[in-house]
Design a protein around this motif. Structure first.
Motif, PDB file in Angstrom:
ATOM      1  N   CYS A  47      11.602   0.635  -5.596  1.00  0.00           N
ATOM      2  CA  CYS A  47      10.239   0.257  -5.185  1.00  0.00           C
ATOM      3  C   CYS A  47      10.331  -0.712  -4.017  1.00  0.00           C
ATOM      4  CB  CYS A  47       9.487  -0.386  -6.351  1.00  0.00           C
ATOM      5  SG  CYS A  47       8.046  -1.334  -5.858  1.00  0.00           S
ATOM      6  N   ILE A  48       9.607  -0.394  -2.939  1.00  0.00           N
ATOM      7  CA  ILE A  48       9.690  -1.227  -1.738  1.00  0.00           C
ATOM      8  C   ILE A  48       8.500  -2.186  -1.612  1.00  0.00           C
ATOM      9  CG2 ILE A  48      11.171   0.301  -0.377  1.00  0.00           C
ATOM     10  CD1 ILE A  48       8.655   1.545   0.830  1.00  0.00           C
ATOM     11  N   CYS A  56       5.330  -1.662  -1.265  1.00  0.00           N
ATOM     12  CA  CYS A  56       4.422  -1.328  -0.167  1.00  0.00           C
ATOM     13  C   CYS A  56       2.955  -1.492  -0.543  1.00  0.00           C
ATOM     14  CB  CYS A  56       4.672   0.102   0.299  1.00  0.00           C
ATOM     15  SG  CYS A  56       4.359   1.337  -0.973  1.00  0.00           S
ATOM     16  N   GLY A  57       2.648  -1.308  -1.838  1.00  0.00           N
ATOM     17  CA  GLY A  57       1.258  -1.426  -2.277  1.00  0.00           C
ATOM     18  C   GLY A  57       0.453  -0.142  -2.204  1.00  0.00           C
ATOM     19  N   CYS A 111       0.502   2.170  -4.300  1.00  0.00           N
ATOM     20  CA  CYS A 111      -0.002   2.445  -5.659  1.00  0.00           C
ATOM     21  C   CYS A 111      -1.341   1.755  -5.866  1.00  0.00           C
ATOM     22  CB  CYS A 111       1.022   1.993  -6.702  1.00  0.00           C
ATOM     23  SG  CYS A 111       1.792   0.401  -6.375  1.00  0.00           S
ATOM     24  N   CYS A 141       3.223   7.310  -4.451  1.00  0.00           N
ATOM     25  CA  CYS A 141       4.301   6.344  -4.218  1.00  0.00           C
ATOM     26  C   CYS A 141       5.376   6.947  -3.311  1.00  0.00           C
ATOM     27  CB  CYS A 141       4.928   5.936  -5.553  1.00  0.00           C
ATOM     28  SG  CYS A 141       6.445   4.978  -5.339  1.00  0.00           S
TER      29      CYS A 141
END
Ligand code: SF4
Ligand code: FES
Lengths: 234, 249
Positions: B160-161, B163-164, B166, B225
């Motif tokens: 998970c990076i 990024c937001g 989601c 995602c």
């Protein structure tokens, strides 16, 4: 209520939604089993159905289940409204362009709408039968010296177009309610399991298939009984 | 290729924003979406206008900074793709493209398409770590047996990076996928066990405090995602949080 204590966190509210929702699924099974007796009730003048109805409204253990059911309905409703309001607040500015259908199913995105239709149906449904049985004027019938409320005649008359001129619209609303219930369950059944963390590579597929089958079968059977009552009396 | 862009413009956090229309011309299919934005900004600067502010950093799909809601989807139409890895060949010549910032109360707009995602940082600060420092001895990790399946799941969660996307895509602006990935990457490994219960409580509580919405299991986050983080992580977090509350740890 849902602001403090155990229900303070978002997850706790979701657990409550899941537990009450899944309990109500069990209620549906019980209710359906009871209603299925209506299919053969004409043959004995509704005796078996009436005796069953008496048992369901007087036997203490069933009473406990009834109160749990009322509680679950109310809790599911209030909790759902609180969650929805919070969710609205979490996105104050909406997107100008949104393609939600590309990443999520329709029913999962419209649980509030579906739940509201089910609620409207539920209120009319309880007014028509539950209220009659508990507080209305229902004729008594004598079975071997035992006096029993004749709920069968109330139900039969309700779906009889000659005795109730609103029979057809009532069936329309009934079918709409079942339709909404089906779509609500289509997402809700397996969603409840996910909310309490019951997910496993071996079982999740089974749960989701079971949920889909449940969400089709239950409303279809409920509807079939009502349509049957109408057609056989029309 | 030529495009008509409809872009959200907002001077500052307190300012009223609006959609504005810009034409861009001379775009090639091999340009990334951000390069197309660079062309637009170049043009705006030459015309003496304010260029469009947007976040970006690595431009190779690993930092999570690029954050645009393109034509109604986070990071645009392609799956498992960040905006910087999206190419203009994914669009039709002459198409109108809507470009909006992530929309969430917890991600306030800083300017135009740039939003403030420090809510994620505060969630990490609340518990997304292991308190015990390693000894610096590389044998450490190898001395602890970890089942391959657990190691894989932990690694996948760790991809998970932040990024937001989601949050941006969720109809409730819920951060469950992000938080559950950050909970799971430790919950699956031996080193994460001592703080497992307190970690999940602190991170979920911080998530709620930041004003993210509640998960309704629509699954949109998993689809959008860029790293394919699985809903399995959300279920694991639901389980752990329940257990932590029941056992009172
Ligand atoms: S879970 Fe996926 S979408 Fe959410 S922040 Fe992490 S990488 Fe981005
Ligand atoms: S700019 Fe780093 S992921 Fe897109």
């Amino acid at each position: 209520m849902a602001q403090n204590g155990i229900l303070q966190s978002s997850l706790a509210k979701k657990y409550a939604m899941a537990v009450t929702g899944l309990f109500l699924c069990l209620f549906l099974v019980g209710h359906l089993a009871g209603n299925l007796q209506l299919l053969t009730a004409a043959s004995d003048g509704g005796r078996q159905f009436n005796e069953y109805a008496k048992f369901m409204t007087t036997f203490p253990a069933v009473k406990v289940l009834s109160y749990l059911t009322y509680f679950s309905v109310l809790f599911h409703l209030v909790d759902g409204v609180v969650l929805s309001l919070q969710n609205r607040k979490a996105r104050p500015v909406r997107y100008a362009m949104e393609r939600a259908s590309t990443n999520a199913g329709w029913s999962s995105r419209n649980m509030m709408l579906l739940g509201t239709i089910v609620l409207v149906f539920l209120v009319t449904h309880m007014q028509n039968f539950w209220w009659q049985m508990h507080f209305g004027e229902v004729a008594m019938i004598d079975y071997d010296g035992e006096s029993v409320k004749d709920l069968y005649t109330v139900v039969a008359a309700f779906f009889n177009p000659e005795m109730n001129r609103w029979a057809l619209p009532a069936i329309g609303l009934y079918l709409l309610g079942q339709f909404a219930l089906g779509f609500h369950l289509w997402h809700g059944f397996s969603s409840g399991f996910q909310s309490v963390g019951l997910r496993h590579p071996r079982y999740t597929n089974i749960i989701s298939c079971l949920g889909k089958a449940f969400s089709v079968l239950v409303p279809v059977l409920f509807s079939a009984i009502v349509v049957f009552m109408y057609i056989t009396q029309a | 290729m030529d495009f008509t862009l409809k872009i959200w413009r907002q001077e500052g956090p307190q300012e009223q924003g609006r959609m504005e229309t810009y034409p861009v011309t001379g775009i090639t299919g091999d340009m990334s979406f951000l390069e197309m934005m660079d062309v637009l900004n170049d043009q705006l600067i030459r015309d003496g206008q304010d260029p469009v502010a947007f976040d970006h950093d690595c431009r190779e799909g690993i930092c999570g900074m690029c954050s645009m809601f393109i034509n109604g989807e986070a990071h645009g139409p392609n799956r498992k793709t960040t905006t910087c890895q999206l190419h203009m060949r994914s669009f039709k010549d002459g198409e109108t493209i809507y470009i909006e910032p992530w929309r969430a109360a917890a991600f306030p707009v800083v300017k135009d398409l740039a939003v403030d995602r420090s809510a994620f940082d505060r969630i990490i600060q609340s518990g997304g770590y292991v308190s015990v420092n390693s000894s610096g001895n590389p044998l450490d990790a190898n001395a602890i047996p970890v089942p391959k399946a657990d190691a894989d799941d932990a690694f996948n969660a760790a991809t998970c990076i932040g990024c937001g996307a989601c949050v941006a895509t969720c109809k409730n602006a819920s951060a469950m996928l992000f938080v559950s990935a950050k909970v799971s990457q430790f919950a699956l490994l031996p080193q994460g066990q001592p703080e497992r219960m307190s970690r999940v409580q602190r991170m979920v509580d911080q998530m709620d405090k930041e004003g993210f919405g509640n998960c309704t299991n629509t699954g949109a986050c998993e689809v959008e995602c860029p790293k394919g983080i699985s809903l399995d992580n959300i279920a694991r977090m639901n389980r752990d949080y329940l257990k932590s509350k029941v056992t009172g740890e």
